[in-house]
Design an enzyme around this catalytic site. Structure first.
Site, mmCIF file in Angstrom:
data_model
loop_
_atom_site.group_PDB
_atom_site.id
_atom_site.type_symbol
_atom_site.label_atom_id
_atom_site.label_comp_id
_atom_site.label_asym_id
_atom_site.label_seq_id
_atom_site.Cartn_x
_atom_site.Cartn_y
_atom_site.Cartn_z
ATOM 1 N N CYS A 294 33.490 39.375 63.214
ATOM 2 C CA CYS A 294 32.957 40.666 63.655
ATOM 3 C C CYS A 294 33.678 41.144 64.915
ATOM 4 O O CYS A 294 34.003 42.330 65.051
ATOM 5 C CB CYS A 294 31.455 40.569 63.901
ATOM 6 N N HIS A 321 27.742 38.710 73.436
ATOM 7 C CA HIS A 321 27.429 38.678 72.010
ATOM 8 C C HIS A 321 25.970 38.308 71.778
ATOM 9 O O HIS A 321 25.451 37.361 72.371
ATOM 10 C CB HIS A 321 28.341 37.644 71.329
#
Length: 495
Positions: A294, A321
């Site tokens: 991602c 994150h």
């Protein structure tokens, strides 16, 4: 100074009139989708199965291109013309098509212009030249279920990517009902848009008419997919258990499988594909491909845009994150460093291979980037901080103008988004279909020194990128219109 007074009644009447126009668009959009396999959008924002309010919002989004909203008085007649032309399968951006008409109609009526621009599909009666590709989701976790939602959303007339099955390990006696419930309800992304039915005896889930066989297995090499009517399938491995060619090739030993896509960074010589960057390197001979991570998908398009314009000498990528399922809710043993500590209570410093992985998609950045990550107690949406040294000096305004242009008028517009609101926070980007969103107000530039902040929905935005890679592997992209690109300068001239 003379004050302008707005009449509340007039404002409400204008709003209700616009609502009525948006409502009139819904059956036209639906007819094109179901009868002609035509997917309509506004600057990349799909209009399929959207509410009146979402259609109005999409028109307002057009202010990003100019100072004015896209007028419904312009788009409703365009949709009616598209409906009357009995088109073949296509993806049509009605905002860009209308803009192109404004730029170069050359005395033609709107219908004459549209007929000429879409000549290849006029009168094709929904004919879809694409072959259909069976899809199997191996694993049904966070990414697997979002991929299922996206594939169901794109089901259309049954052409293109066809979700046929999911493979999981049985977790309980009522496993099927639980899997269906997780597809139906999601704490981050909300409820499934549509209806879901479960057939325990057949072992199937039917979602918006899409029939999904649930297969229980612990061994990817022993499943006979042909027994379920599945052939030449693309298997999407969402488990992350195998990340090299040897492990993933187990899928290819199952009857009915043609290709494999991994939703994680691959190891060894496997191609790590970031759509928009290196998807053109996929060939028919590639039976195993990976969709990278991602974070790699979020930063690689932005880094390419910067490197092409200003040159990247070196830099460091720091990601903040959201926590993931591989961490512990409360302190417990974990084989990874620090990840055993509570994800809900701590910021957890950890490693990321995203910076190095960028070089697999952008070889020109080989050895130029380092990276690290901090996991934080939020369930979704992350941010990458790019601390870069550039070859050519620039300014904040110049960088932002370039990235805004790339987000609107380039081949990277499906990957890069741009925003300059002073009030946005992470939850505002849940559900973003772009790989990364540049936060323009946070940009810092001083000569060759640049700090850039890029938001990304590490679940949904990444899943959209995975689907784009799937379409590339299967060769099921519909023709897209308009074919021509417009630039900011052309838009300014038209205004």
């Amino acid at each position: 100074m003379q004050l302008t007074h707005h009449n509340p009644s007039t404002s409400l009447e204008t709003w209700m009139s616009r609502e009525a126009l948006a409502e009139a668009m819904i059956p036209l959009i639906g007819h094109l989708y179901r009868n002609n396999n035509v997917v309509t959008s506004i600057h990349g924002r799909s209009l399929i199965n959207k509410s009146t309010m979402n259609i109005l919002k999409a028109h307002r989004f057009a202010r990003r291109l100019s100072t004015e909203e896209l007028r419904l008085e312009d788009t409703v007649p365009l949709l009616r013309i598209l409906t009357d032309l009995d088109l073949g399968a296509a993806a049509i951006d009605i905002a860009r098509l209308r803009l192109q008409f404004d730029l170069e109609n050359e005395g033609r009526t709107l219908e004459e212009f549209v007929r000429e621009e879409l000549a290849d599909i006029v009168g094709k009666g929904g004919r879809d030249e694409r072959t259909s590709t069976d899809v199997v989701l191996y694993g049904f976790g966070r990414i697997g279920r979002l991929l299922a939602r996206l594939l169901i959303e794109k089901a259309g007339g049954g052409h293109g990517l066809r979700l046929r099955a999911v493979v999981v390990r049985r977790g309980s006696d009522n496993d099927l009902a639980k899997r269906a419930s997780l597809l139906r309800r999601d704490s981050v992304h909300g409820s499934f848009e549509g209806t879901i039915q479960v057939d325990e005896e057949a072992g199937t889930i039917t979602a918006n008419g899409v029939h999904i066989q649930v297969i229980y297995s612990d061994d990817p090499s022993t499943i006979d997919y042909t027994a379920y009517g599945i052939s030449d399938a693309l298997v999407v491995d969402n488990t992350g258990r195998w990340r090299d060619a040897d492990g993933l090739s187990q899928h290819l030993r199952s009857a009915g499988v043609a290709k494999v896509l991994l939703t994680a960074p691959g190891k060894g010589s496997l191609k790590n594909i970031v759509h928009g960057i290196n998807h053109g390197t996929i060939t028919e001979a590639d039976t195993i491909v990976t969709a990278a991570s991602c974070t790699t998908n979020a930063i690689a398009p932005v880094l390419k845009a910067l490197n092409d314009r200003f040159g990247v000498v070196h830099g460091h990528v720091e990601t903040v994150h959201s926590f993931t399922n591989d961490q512990n809710l409360i302190d417990n043993f974990h084989r990874g460093d620090r990840r055993g500590r509570s994800a809900a209570l701590n910021m957890v410093l950890t490693e990321t291979g995203a910076a190095k992985a960028v070089a697999k998609a952008l070889p020109e950045l080989e050895g130029k980037l380092t990276g690290s990550s901090i996991r934080v107690p939020t369930p979704d949406v992350s941010i990458a901080i790019l601390n870069l040294t550039l070859r050519y000096a620039t300014t904040k305004d110049e960088v932002n103008a370039h990235l805004r242009e790339m987000s609107l008028h380039s081949d990277l517009r499906k990957q890069i988004d741009y925003i300059d609101s002073p009030e946005v926070v992470s939850t505002d980007f849940v559900g973003s279909r772009r790989a990364g969103i540049v936060d323009g107000l946070a940009t810092i530039a001083d000569g060759t020194f640049l700090v850039l902040y890029v938001w990304y929905d590490n679940e949904f935005g990444y899943s959209c990128q995975v689907v784009r890679v799937m379409e590339e592997m299967a060769g099921v992209h519909p023709p897209a219109f308009p074919v021509k690109e417009t630039t900011a300068a052309q838009v300014a001239t038209a205004l």
